[in-house]
Design a protein around this motif. Sequence first.
Motif, PDB file in Angstrom:
ATOM      1  N   ARG A 182     -11.600 -12.010   8.241  1.00 12.47           N
ATOM      2  CA  ARG A 182     -10.997 -11.218   9.325  1.00 12.47           C
ATOM      3  C   ARG A 182      -9.468 -11.143   9.210  1.00 12.47           C
ATOM      4  NH1 ARG A 182     -12.259 -16.161  11.187  1.00 12.47           N
ATOM      5  NH2 ARG A 182     -10.624 -17.337  12.293  1.00 12.47           N
ATOM      6  N   ILE A 183      -8.864 -12.158   8.545  1.00 14.31           N
ATOM      7  CA  ILE A 183      -7.411 -12.170   8.350  1.00 14.31           C
ATOM      8  C   ILE A 183      -7.063 -11.737   6.932  1.00 14.31           C
ATOM      9  CG2 ILE A 183      -5.320 -13.588   8.594  1.00 14.31           C
ATOM     10  CD1 ILE A 183      -7.047 -15.502  10.322  1.00 14.31           C
ATOM     11  N   GLN A 184      -8.008 -11.946   6.029  1.00 12.90           N
ATOM     12  CA  GLN A 184      -7.815 -11.592   4.620  1.00 12.90           C
ATOM     13  C   GLN A 184      -7.453 -10.121   4.440  1.00 12.90           C
ATOM     14  OE1 GLN A 184     -11.188 -11.929   1.761  1.00 12.90           O
ATOM     15  NE2 GLN A 184     -10.240 -13.855   1.196  1.00 12.90           N
ATOM     16  N   LYS A 185      -8.049  -9.276   5.267  1.00 15.41           N
ATOM     17  CA  LYS A 185      -7.799  -7.832   5.117  1.00 15.41           C
ATOM     18  C   LYS A 185      -6.331  -7.484   5.364  1.00 15.41           C
ATOM     19  CE  LYS A 185      -9.543  -6.723   9.791  1.00 15.41           C
ATOM     20  NZ  LYS A 185     -10.583  -5.963  10.524  1.00 15.41           N
ATOM     21  N   GLU A 186      -5.673  -8.238   6.266  1.00 13.79           N
ATOM     22  CA  GLU A 186      -4.249  -7.998   6.519  1.00 13.79           C
ATOM     23  C   GLU A 186      -3.421  -8.424   5.310  1.00 13.79           C
ATOM     24  OE1 GLU A 186      -3.290 -10.038  10.139  1.00 13.79           O
ATOM     25  OE2 GLU A 186      -4.925  -9.071  11.238  1.00 13.79           O
ATOM     26  N   GLY A 187      -3.809  -9.542   4.691  1.00 14.07           N
ATOM     27  CA  GLY A 187      -3.120 -10.016   3.494  1.00 14.07           C
ATOM     28  C   GLY A 187      -3.266  -9.034   2.335  1.00 14.07           C
ATOM     29  N   TRP A 188      -4.473  -8.475   2.177  1.00 15.93           N
ATOM     30  CA  TRP A 188      -4.703  -7.480   1.114  1.00 15.93           C
ATOM     31  C   TRP A 188      -3.836  -6.245   1.347  1.00 15.93           C
ATOM     32  CZ3 TRP A 188      -7.124  -7.130  -3.520  1.00 15.93           C
ATOM     33  CH2 TRP A 188      -7.360  -5.854  -4.033  1.00 15.93           C
ATOM     34  N   ALA A 189      -3.792  -5.769   2.574  1.00 14.44           N
ATOM     35  CA  ALA A 189      -2.969  -4.595   2.908  1.00 14.44           C
ATOM     36  C   ALA A 189      -1.497  -4.878   2.611  1.00 14.44           C
ATOM     37  CB  ALA A 189      -3.157  -4.223   4.381  1.00 14.44           C
ATOM     38  N   SER A 190      -1.052  -6.107   2.896  1.00 18.97           N
ATOM     39  CA  SER A 190       0.337  -6.500   2.625  1.00 18.97           C
ATOM     40  C   SER A 190       0.625  -6.517   1.122  1.00 18.97           C
ATOM     41  CB  SER A 190       0.611  -7.879   3.234  1.00 18.97           C
ATOM     42  OG  SER A 190       1.884  -8.341   2.889  1.00 18.97           O
ATOM     43  N   LEU A 191      -0.326  -7.039   0.329  1.00 21.49           N
ATOM     44  CA  LEU A 191      -0.163  -7.062  -1.131  1.00 21.49           C
ATOM     45  C   LEU A 191      -0.078  -5.638  -1.696  1.00 21.49           C
ATOM     46  CD1 LEU A 191      -2.699  -9.902  -2.041  1.00 21.49           C
ATOM     47  CD2 LEU A 191      -0.239  -9.961  -2.501  1.00 21.49           C
ATOM     48  N   MET A 192      -0.906  -4.744  -1.180  1.00 21.12           N
ATOM     49  CA  MET A 192      -0.888  -3.346  -1.632  1.00 21.12           C
ATOM     50  C   MET A 192       0.434  -2.661  -1.250  1.00 21.12           C
ATOM     51  SD  MET A 192      -3.690  -2.773  -3.283  1.00 21.12           S
ATOM     52  CE  MET A 192      -3.576  -4.473  -3.849  1.00 21.12           C
ATOM     53  N   ALA A 193       0.924  -2.959  -0.045  1.00 17.38           N
ATOM     54  CA  ALA A 193       2.185  -2.368   0.428  1.00 17.38           C
ATOM     55  C   ALA A 193       3.353  -2.833  -0.440  1.00 17.38           C
ATOM     56  CB  ALA A 193       2.420  -2.746   1.891  1.00 17.38           C
ATOM     57  N   GLU A 194       3.328  -4.109  -0.843  1.00 16.99           N
ATOM     58  CA  GLU A 194       4.405  -4.633  -1.690  1.00 16.99           C
ATOM     59  C   GLU A 194       4.393  -3.988  -3.072  1.00 16.99           C
ATOM     60  OE1 GLU A 194       4.508  -8.885  -1.827  1.00 16.99           O
ATOM     61  OE2 GLU A 194       5.258  -9.046   0.233  1.00 16.99           O
ATOM     62  N   LEU A 195       3.208  -3.710  -3.594  1.00 20.49           N
ATOM     63  CA  LEU A 195       3.116  -3.027  -4.889  1.00 20.49           C
ATOM     64  C   LEU A 195       3.715  -1.630  -4.812  1.00 20.49           C
ATOM     65  CD1 LEU A 195      -0.350  -3.712  -6.554  1.00 20.49           C
ATOM     66  CD2 LEU A 195       1.907  -4.406  -7.336  1.00 20.49           C
ATOM     67  N   GLU A 196       3.425  -0.926  -3.714  1.00 19.34           N
ATOM     68  CA  GLU A 196       3.947   0.434  -3.534  1.00 19.34           C
ATOM     69  C   GLU A 196       5.457   0.430  -3.335  1.00 19.34           C
ATOM     70  OE1 GLU A 196       2.211   3.194  -3.870  1.00 19.34           O
ATOM     71  OE2 GLU A 196       0.326   2.101  -4.182  1.00 19.34           O
ATOM     72  N   ALA A 197       5.954  -0.611  -2.643  1.00 19.82           N
ATOM     73  CA  ALA A 197       7.377  -0.647  -2.274  1.00 19.82           C
ATOM     74  C   ALA A 197       8.285  -1.051  -3.433  1.00 19.82           C
ATOM     75  CB  ALA A 197       7.586  -1.608  -1.105  1.00 19.82           C
ATOM     76  N   HIS A 198       7.755  -1.819  -4.391  1.00 20.71           N
ATOM     77  CA  HIS A 198       8.575  -2.324  -5.493  1.00 20.71           C
ATOM     78  C   HIS A 198       8.427  -1.440  -6.722  1.00 20.71           C
ATOM     79  CE1 HIS A 198       8.564  -5.874  -2.935  1.00 20.71           C
ATOM     80  NE2 HIS A 198       9.543  -6.364  -3.654  1.00 20.71           N
ATOM     81  N   GLU A 199       9.531  -0.803  -7.111  1.00 21.79           N
ATOM     82  CA  GLU A 199       9.508  -0.005  -8.338  1.00 21.79           C
ATOM     83  C   GLU A 199       9.774  -0.907  -9.544  1.00 21.79           C
ATOM     84  OE1 GLU A 199      12.045   3.375  -8.191  1.00 21.79           O
ATOM     85  OE2 GLU A 199      11.161   4.150  -6.349  1.00 21.79           O
ATOM     86  N   GLU A 200      10.737  -1.817  -9.392  1.00 26.31           N
ATOM     87  CA  GLU A 200      11.053  -2.769 -10.447  1.00 26.31           C
ATOM     88  C   GLU A 200      10.372  -4.092 -10.114  1.00 26.31           C
ATOM     89  OE1 GLU A 200      11.933  -4.568 -13.587  1.00 26.31           O
ATOM     90  OE2 GLU A 200      12.718  -2.526 -13.452  1.00 26.31           O
ATOM     91  N   LEU A 201       9.335  -4.429 -10.884  1.00 25.83           N
ATOM     92  CA  LEU A 201       8.532  -5.607 -10.577  1.00 25.83           C
ATOM     93  C   LEU A 201       9.054  -6.842 -11.317  1.00 25.83           C
ATOM     94  CD1 LEU A 201       4.941  -4.072 -10.600  1.00 25.83           C
ATOM     95  CD2 LEU A 201       6.542  -4.261  -8.714  1.00 25.83           C
TER      96      LEU A 201
END
Length: 285
Positions: A182-201
């Motif tokens: 139930r909380i994992q889904k928020e963490g997954w969404a956060s990980l996906m958002a960070e991938l989109e936000a960072h151009e230089e990884l």
Amino acid sequence: MPLTDRETVVLNEIRSWEKNLLNYEANDFQLLYEKYLERSFSLLPEKVQRQFFYLIDGWLFHLHSIIQGAQLQMDAKERILTSGRIFRKDIEKIADLRQLDIDQLQYIAEQQIAKHRLYSFAQGGLSGTGGTLLLGADIPAMAVINLRVVQLIAMTYGFEVNTPFEMMTSLKVFHTATLPPRIQKEGWASLMAELEAHEELYFYEGNEKITDITWLEQPVQQLFKAMVIMLFRKRAIQGIPLVSMAIGAGTNYQLTRKVTDFAHKYYQLRYLKEKEELFDEQRRT
């Protein structure tokens, strides 16, 4: 080149898994349990709460660095590269593994996953004997096993974990994987958002806090498991506490299974997304 038919199948499987995760609805008992834990912890002064999570985060950072620099991990890294060279002779560094196809990488990753699930099973069986030293070492040992396998899965898919971004990402993957669904889904969404936000990884510019009050459920479950083991350890069959050993082995195995499934999906998706983006870039030029 565009994604192959096989890669498209794997991507669709991940998207289906992601949809189920994001649509997960907690039942009343889970919500009540979560509220009870949060309410109990909130009775502590805020300064104590902040210090507690600060210490846990620091411990995870140091543990991650120790594992990453350990000779055992260096040897495992070399074995991954050696496995990659079975399919391509020109593989020299971790990033070169991205030249392999999804089935080849999945084969290498599943070797690491199977070994670490076995380690967890054995560790749980040992802690299930009820020895004070073994029970006390259970949580640190499980943290080492699961952090290590997340690092190895990342390396298998071509992501070296020695840069600030990849180090933080692997820690957050580990943390999110240990959360209840139930909380994992928020963490997954956060990980996906960070991938989109960072151009230089390379550098990490996001939130560096890892644990918070939502993570409490996992250590509480480990403590509850220890209590059950202590309760059943005297019920021995021919001098062997089989019931408590089965509880320890089964619980630890399930935790590592949960962590490896989550981490594998995440790094597979990273690999496939990068391949798609590279093809789109080449097509534009």
